[in-house]
Design an enzyme around this catalytic site. Structure first.
Site, mmCIF file in Angstrom:
data_model
loop_
_atom_site.group_PDB
_atom_site.id
_atom_site.type_symbol
_atom_site.label_atom_id
_atom_site.label_comp_id
_atom_site.label_asym_id
_atom_site.label_seq_id
_atom_site.Cartn_x
_atom_site.Cartn_y
_atom_site.Cartn_z
ATOM 1 N N LYS A 22 0.889 -1.150 0.212
ATOM 2 C CA LYS A 22 -0.044 0.124 -0.019
ATOM 3 C C LYS A 22 0.999 1.251 -0.072
ATOM 4 O O LYS A 22 0.584 2.234 -0.858
ATOM 5 C CB LYS A 22 -0.823 -0.015 1.290
ATOM 6 N N ASN A 23 1.703 1.089 0.784
ATOM 7 C CA ASN A 23 2.638 2.432 1.052
ATOM 8 C C ASN A 23 3.682 2.750 0.041
ATOM 9 O O ASN A 23 4.410 3.760 -0.211
ATOM 10 C CB ASN A 23 3.346 2.403 2.548
ATOM 11 N N CYS A 115 -4.789 12.645 12.697
ATOM 12 C CA CYS A 115 -5.486 11.631 12.750
ATOM 13 C C CYS A 115 -5.269 10.818 14.180
ATOM 14 O O CYS A 115 -4.457 11.537 14.879
ATOM 15 C CB CYS A 115 -5.021 10.702 11.577
ATOM 16 N N ARG A 120 -0.116 15.237 12.341
ATOM 17 C CA ARG A 120 0.695 14.935 11.194
ATOM 18 C C ARG A 120 1.167 16.045 10.471
ATOM 19 O O ARG A 120 0.533 16.166 9.360
ATOM 20 C CB ARG A 120 -0.329 13.888 10.454
ATOM 21 N N PRO A 121 1.979 16.804 10.828
ATOM 22 C CA PRO A 121 2.394 17.921 10.292
ATOM 23 C C PRO A 121 3.114 17.727 8.800
ATOM 24 O O PRO A 121 3.442 16.653 8.550
ATOM 25 C CB PRO A 121 3.404 18.650 11.336
ATOM 26 N N ILE A 122 3.199 18.830 8.167
ATOM 27 C CA ILE A 122 3.829 18.671 6.842
ATOM 28 C C ILE A 122 4.768 19.727 6.516
ATOM 29 O O ILE A 122 5.359 20.124 5.439
ATOM 30 C CB ILE A 122 2.817 18.526 5.636
ATOM 31 N N ASP A 123 5.111 20.326 7.703
ATOM 32 C CA ASP A 123 6.300 21.402 7.782
ATOM 33 C C ASP A 123 7.637 21.077 6.706
ATOM 34 O O ASP A 123 8.013 21.806 5.934
ATOM 35 C CB ASP A 123 6.717 21.785 8.822
ATOM 36 N N LEU A 124 8.014 19.776 7.049
ATOM 37 C CA LEU A 124 9.206 19.140 6.291
ATOM 38 C C LEU A 124 8.932 19.349 4.793
ATOM 39 O O LEU A 124 10.008 19.862 3.947
ATOM 40 C CB LEU A 124 9.597 18.078 6.778
ATOM 41 N N ASP A 306 4.928 0.975 12.146
ATOM 42 C CA ASP A 306 3.648 0.343 11.628
ATOM 43 C C ASP A 306 3.513 -1.108 12.159
ATOM 44 O O ASP A 306 2.394 -1.775 11.639
ATOM 45 C CB ASP A 306 3.623 0.544 10.022
ATOM 46 N N ARG A 398 -8.883 -0.268 4.879
ATOM 47 C CA ARG A 398 -7.839 0.736 4.227
ATOM 48 C C ARG A 398 -6.479 0.134 3.898
ATOM 49 O O ARG A 398 -5.829 0.595 2.778
ATOM 50 C CB ARG A 398 -7.680 1.985 5.375
HETATM 51 C C1 EPZ Z 1 4.280 7.227 6.124
HETATM 52 O O1 EPZ Z 1 3.559 8.158 6.728
HETATM 53 C C2 EPZ Z 1 3.549 6.010 6.207
HETATM 54 N N1 EPZ Z 1 2.460 6.222 5.458
HETATM 55 C C3 EPZ Z 1 2.980 5.755 7.611
HETATM 56 O O2 EPZ Z 1 2.104 4.319 7.435
HETATM 57 C C4 EPZ Z 1 4.222 5.374 8.500
HETATM 58 O O3 EPZ Z 1 3.791 5.086 9.813
HETATM 59 C C5 EPZ Z 1 5.294 6.491 8.507
HETATM 60 O O4 EPZ Z 1 5.512 7.077 7.032
HETATM 61 C C6 EPZ Z 1 6.347 6.379 9.401
HETATM 62 O O5 EPZ Z 1 7.033 5.167 8.740
HETATM 63 C C7 EPZ Z 1 2.636 6.083 3.789
HETATM 64 O O6 EPZ Z 1 3.598 5.714 3.442
HETATM 65 C C8 EPZ Z 1 1.281 6.226 3.252
HETATM 66 P P1 EPZ Z 1 6.432 10.669 8.139
HETATM 67 P P2 EPZ Z 1 4.211 9.772 6.508
HETATM 68 O O7 EPZ Z 1 6.133 11.953 7.470
HETATM 69 O O8 EPZ Z 1 5.322 9.968 5.630
HETATM 70 C C9 EPZ Z 1 6.862 13.843 11.340
HETATM 71 C C10 EPZ Z 1 0.431 3.198 7.755
HETATM 72 O O9 EPZ Z 1 0.072 2.559 8.990
HETATM 73 N N2 EPZ Z 1 6.959 14.803 10.470
HETATM 74 O O10 EPZ Z 1 7.432 9.566 7.934
HETATM 75 O O11 EPZ Z 1 3.031 10.649 6.670
HETATM 76 C C11 EPZ Z 1 5.777 13.097 11.863
HETATM 77 O O12 EPZ Z 1 4.876 13.935 12.764
HETATM 78 C C12 EPZ Z 1 0.728 4.372 7.649
HETATM 79 O O13 EPZ Z 1 0.569 2.558 6.980
HETATM 80 C C13 EPZ Z 1 7.214 16.051 10.821
HETATM 81 O O14 EPZ Z 1 7.435 16.418 12.003
HETATM 82 O O15 EPZ Z 1 5.291 9.826 7.996
HETATM 83 C C14 EPZ Z 1 6.252 11.774 12.575
HETATM 84 O O16 EPZ Z 1 6.409 12.014 13.825
HETATM 85 C C15 EPZ Z 1 0.680 5.148 9.058
HETATM 86 N N3 EPZ Z 1 7.057 16.907 9.861
HETATM 87 C C16 EPZ Z 1 7.402 11.465 11.784
HETATM 88 O O17 EPZ Z 1 8.050 12.737 11.212
HETATM 89 C C17 EPZ Z 1 6.483 16.782 8.518
HETATM 90 O O18 EPZ Z 1 6.703 17.513 7.711
HETATM 91 C C18 EPZ Z 1 7.298 10.529 10.559
HETATM 92 O O19 EPZ Z 1 6.227 10.830 9.843
HETATM 93 C C19 EPZ Z 1 6.324 15.239 8.187
HETATM 94 C C20 EPZ Z 1 6.362 14.328 9.365
#
Ligand code: EPZ
Length: 418
Positions: A22-23, A115, A120-124, A306, A398
């Site tokens: 999926k991912n 969620c 779930r920030p997207i600042d990066l 996960d 999902r």
């Molecule tokens: C991906 O989510 C996966 N989803 C998630 O799987 C998985 O848990 C996660 O990576 C971590 O491995 C998909 O690939 C669709 P991140 P993603 O950005 O990319 C922080 C599942 O169950 N962060 O790697 O959204 C964030 O808060 C799902 O299949 C920032 O601070 O996760 C978290 O603490 C759930 N700023 C950490 O980084 C940002 O801009 C990792 O998040 C982005 C993230």
């Protein structure tokens, strides 16, 4: 809303085919927006998250078909806006941001919001896209990004909890069509990011370093259509491996991506589970007594967040004191309260749970809250005495393709009820 009725106590035996990831599929589907030519993707799992992404591609103007695991996308003509009521259904839809910005020069995508597993920030993501020369504004819950032409840059994606998977995807996809070279330091190294890089290269992108934490992308004028087969889902495989362990069964996982599962397999061995890897399958078998264990999640190749909830369910059934901490999503413990309703002995403090295993969990009505927490409740139900009813199984649908049918095929007594 559908629910599962599970009568536990049956050791699972037989083979389970592992589906495509999926991912990996979700960002690769977003990447098809980068070209006007047709793309074919194979082994795409039939999941509600996938269908949401296909709806988004169609809404943007792409022609999309999906049958027998193969998706065909023709994004010849696309617009640049992804609306709230589609994006809110799935956070991963944020990964259309990079492709739309690179392809259209302007895009408007709803902020994904939080969620249950945490903020779930997207600042990066936004910092990376700004570094490539886009102007980002946030307005009425939307991200508006525009550029007069992306330019390669040196970017760090280091966040407070390590790197960002989808943030790396977004910046990598946008950089493919930027002028000049981009260096992404502290890039995510997850296998799904590497699979996306492989797909982008097959479209003509010039990418090096995936899996090393440092990506180098040399921008090109345009990308062409491509055909790709998605890697197997290491989290689905890990989940069924725990199903074999928690029921003290013996399951062969066909097409399991063993080379992407090292940290999960280490954790299973620490718990006393027997593993045999054959070509591209994995045999998991367990007999009593298993052992308690200590786990701490981190970014790849560390133990995956996960898989955290699934191992909490296993810990609830092995003798002794287990400790599991989540450094990636510190609040991802919604499953603990539901496991306690099934008789688990567990405590929570900060981003850590301590679990003392019990001989047998007790079946109970429980509530699914997010994808992996729901999988943990199904696993607990497979071990518990009497019947467990897992409500709101749409969370599971999902991310797991036909999980009830796959479990029934190895002897589980699980029924989907409307
Ligand atoms: C991906 O989510 C996966 N989803 C998630 O799987 C998985 O848990 C996660 O990576 C971590 O491995 C998909 O690939 C669709 P991140 P993603 O950005 O990319 C922080 C599942 O169950 N962060 O790697 O959204 C964030 O808060 C799902 O299949 C920032 O601070 O996760 C978290 O603490 C759930 N700023 C950490 O980084 C940002 O801009 C990792 O998040 C982005 C993230």
């Amino acid at each position: 809303m559908d629910k599962f009725a599970i009568r536990g106590g049956i050791p699972l035996r037989g083979s389970i085919p592992i589906s495509g990831s999926k991912n990996s599929s979700l960002p690769i589907l977003a990447a098809t927006l980068l070209t006007r030519e047709r793309c074919l993707l194979h082994r795409v799992p039939d999941l509600s998250d996938i269908r949401t992404m296909l709806d988004i591609l169609r809404y943007l103007g792409a022609e999309v078909s999906f049958s027998d695991g193969t998706v065909v996308v023709d994004a010849r003509k696309i617009a640049g806006e992804a609306p709230y009521d589609l994006v809110r259904r799935m956070r991963a839809s944020v990964c259309v941001l990079g492709p739309l910005l690179a392809r259209c020069g302007r895009t408007k995508v709803s902020l994904p919001g939080g969620c249950v597993i945490g903020d779930r920030p997207i600042d990066l993501h936004l910092r990376g896209l700004e570094a490539l020369g886009s102007r980002i504004t946030l307005s009425k819950g939307y991200v508006v990004a525009e550029t007069s032409g992306l330019v390669g840059a040196r970017i760090s994606l280091q966040g407070p909890h390590g790197s960002t998977v989808l943030g790396t995807d977004n910046v990598m996809m946008a950089a493919c069509l930027a002028r000049g070279t981009t260096l992404i330091e502290h890039a995510a190294s997850e296998p799904e990011v590497c699979d996306l890089a492989t797909f982008l290269r097959s479209m003509g992108a010039r990418i090096r370093g995936e899996g090393t934490g440092c990506l180098e992308i040399e921008g090109v004028d345009q990308l062409h259509g491509a055909e790709h087969t998605v890697v197997s889902d290491r989290i689905e495989a890990g989940t069924f491996a725990v199903a074999a362990a928690i029921t003290r069964g013996d399951i062969l996982l066909e097409e399991a991506p063993v080379k992407h599962m090292e940290s999960t397999l280490c954790a299973l061995r620490e718990a006393g589970v027997s593993l045999e890897t054959e070509k591209n399958s994995l045999r998991v078998h367990a007999t009593d007594p298993l052992r308690s264990f200590q786990l701490r999640t981190s970014t790849y190749p560390g133990f995956p967040t996960d898989m955290q909830a699934q191992f909490c369910a296993l810990a609830a059934t092995v003798p002794g004191r287990s400790e599991i901490a989540d450094d990636v999503f510190p609040n991802r413990f919604m499953h603990i309260s539901e496991l306690k309703r099934m008789g688990a002995s567990a405590g929570l403090s900060a981003n850590r749970t301590v679990i003392h295993g019990v001989a047998r969990l007790s079946g109970a009505p429980v509530m699914a809250s997010d994808l992996r927490a729901s999988a943990a409740l199904v696993l607990a139900g497979l071990q518990a005495e009497n019947t467990t009813i897992v409500h709101r199984v749409y969370h599971i649908d999902r991310g797991y393709e036909r999980i009830d049918a796959k479990l029934r095929a190895v002897g589980a007594d699980i029924e989907r009820q409307r």
